[in-house]
Motif scaffolding. Structure first.
Motif, PDB file in Angstrom:
ATOM      1  N   GLU A  71      -3.184   3.378  -7.240  1.00  0.00           N
ATOM      2  CA  GLU A  71      -3.721   3.872  -5.912  1.00  0.00           C
ATOM      3  C   GLU A  71      -2.250   4.479  -4.762  1.00  0.00           C
ATOM      4  OE1 GLU A  71      -4.732   0.622  -4.251  1.00  0.00           O
ATOM      5  OE2 GLU A  71      -6.457  -0.288  -5.598  1.00  0.00           O
ATOM      6  N   HIS A  72      -1.310   4.863  -5.771  1.00  0.00           N
ATOM      7  CA  HIS A  72      -0.302   4.930  -5.067  1.00  0.00           C
ATOM      8  C   HIS A  72       0.299   6.902  -5.272  1.00  0.00           C
ATOM      9  CE1 HIS A  72       2.501   1.691  -3.512  1.00  0.00           C
ATOM     10  NE2 HIS A  72       0.963   2.084  -3.257  1.00  0.00           N
ATOM     11  N   PRO A 102       0.850  -1.389  -0.064  1.00  0.00           N
ATOM     12  CA  PRO A 102      -0.288   0.056   0.113  1.00  0.00           C
ATOM     13  C   PRO A 102       0.673   1.380  -0.338  1.00  0.00           C
ATOM     14  CG  PRO A 102       0.231  -1.013   2.008  1.00  0.00           C
ATOM     15  CD  PRO A 102       0.661  -1.590   1.236  1.00  0.00           C
ATOM     16  N   ASP A 103       0.645   1.973  -0.487  1.00  0.00           N
ATOM     17  CA  ASP A 103       1.238   3.791  -0.490  1.00  0.00           C
ATOM     18  C   ASP A 103       0.908   4.240   0.806  1.00  0.00           C
ATOM     19  OD1 ASP A 103       2.044   5.892  -1.441  1.00  0.00           O
ATOM     20  OD2 ASP A 103       0.341   6.781  -1.745  1.00  0.00           O
TER      21      ASP A 103
END
Length: 262
Positions: free
Chosen positions: A206-207, A180-181
């Protein structure tokens, strides 16, 4: 230009030059995190070694139109790195997942071909063995090897932090190949007090950096060389963007101040 493999993960950095104040926190955090010994004499260029430098840019105009910007410069982690093709012992390569250009110190013979080939001056040769004042050896990062004299070193995007993030993901049942970011952040980005440095997977929607690097205000240094850097810079000031590609134009945008701030 030789062809390099395209990776599913492409770690990259986006630096907002309109937010950077030139404080040098990224330089200090990089040195501490990556076991770079304190400078004995900063005025001696043979003794100075820093994987991250902050350069001062000026538009060349007089007051009140005079303007200044600061540009942090790590290794560009080029998609087509000129340093890799000239190394005779494969001490540097772009074969790691994530597109990070590696540097294998035990293989390096100190020929410095990579330094000559790098257009960003992001590689450094250690002329002297590192030395830490008594007691400071306790502050060394255990996940980063110290380098002897006679080898070339450079920014690795704090690669060891990526390994730690992947280990954590495995322990928690996550996917180490789809972090995840914010799960993996280099020391420079973490220490930046203004949030000027963003880091993540350029290919992951998603980043945050995925959208930032597509901005109309985003550019790469000397992009016309075709090295395909994975470090992007943003600014709403046209003269700053012009300088990133060494575009002097008719002189109306000024010139690079040439010095670095640290």
């Amino acid at each position: 230009m030789s062809a390099f493999k395209e990776f599913d993960i492409k770690w990259g950095m986006v630096v907002d030059l309109d937010k950077c104040t030139g404080c040098g926190a990224c330089m200090v955090s990089c040195q501490v995190e990556n076991n770079i010994a304190p400078m004995e004499d900063a005025s001696n260029k043979l003794r100075t070694l820093s994987w991250m430098l902050v350069y001062k840019l000026e538009n060349g105009l007089k007051y009140p139109e005079h303007d200044v910007a600061y540009l942090p410069r790590p290794c560009m982690q080029c998609g087509h790195p000129s340093c890799v093709s000239v190394c005779p012992v494969v001490a540097t390569d772009k074969n790691e997942n994530g597109g990070i250009v590696s540097q294998v110190y035990p293989r390096c013979i100190g020929c410095r071909y990579c330094m000559a080939a790098c257009p960003y001056h992001s590689r450094y040769f250690g002329w002297f063995d590192p030395h830490w004042p008594e007691g400071m050896e306790k502050t060394l990062t255990p996940f980063v090897s110290t380098r002897p004299r006679g080898v070339v070193e450079k920014c690795t995007f704090c690669h060891h932090r990526w390994n730690l993030a992947k280990e954590k993901a495995r322990k928690e049942g996550g996917d180490p190949n789809s972090l995840p970011d914010g799960a993996y952040v280099p020391a420079c980005a973490e220490a930046c007090p203004t949030g000027a440095i963003s880091f993540g997977d350029l290919k992951n929607p998603e980043h945050k950096v995925h959208e930032l690097h597509k901005s109309k205000y985003a550019r790469r240094i000397l992009e016309r060389l075709g090295t395909d850097p994975q470090v992007y810079y943003m600014s709403k000031r046209s003269w700053v963007l012009d300088l990133l590609d060494n575009d002097m134009g008719d002189g109306s945008h000024g010139s690079n101040g040439g010095g670095h701030h640290g």
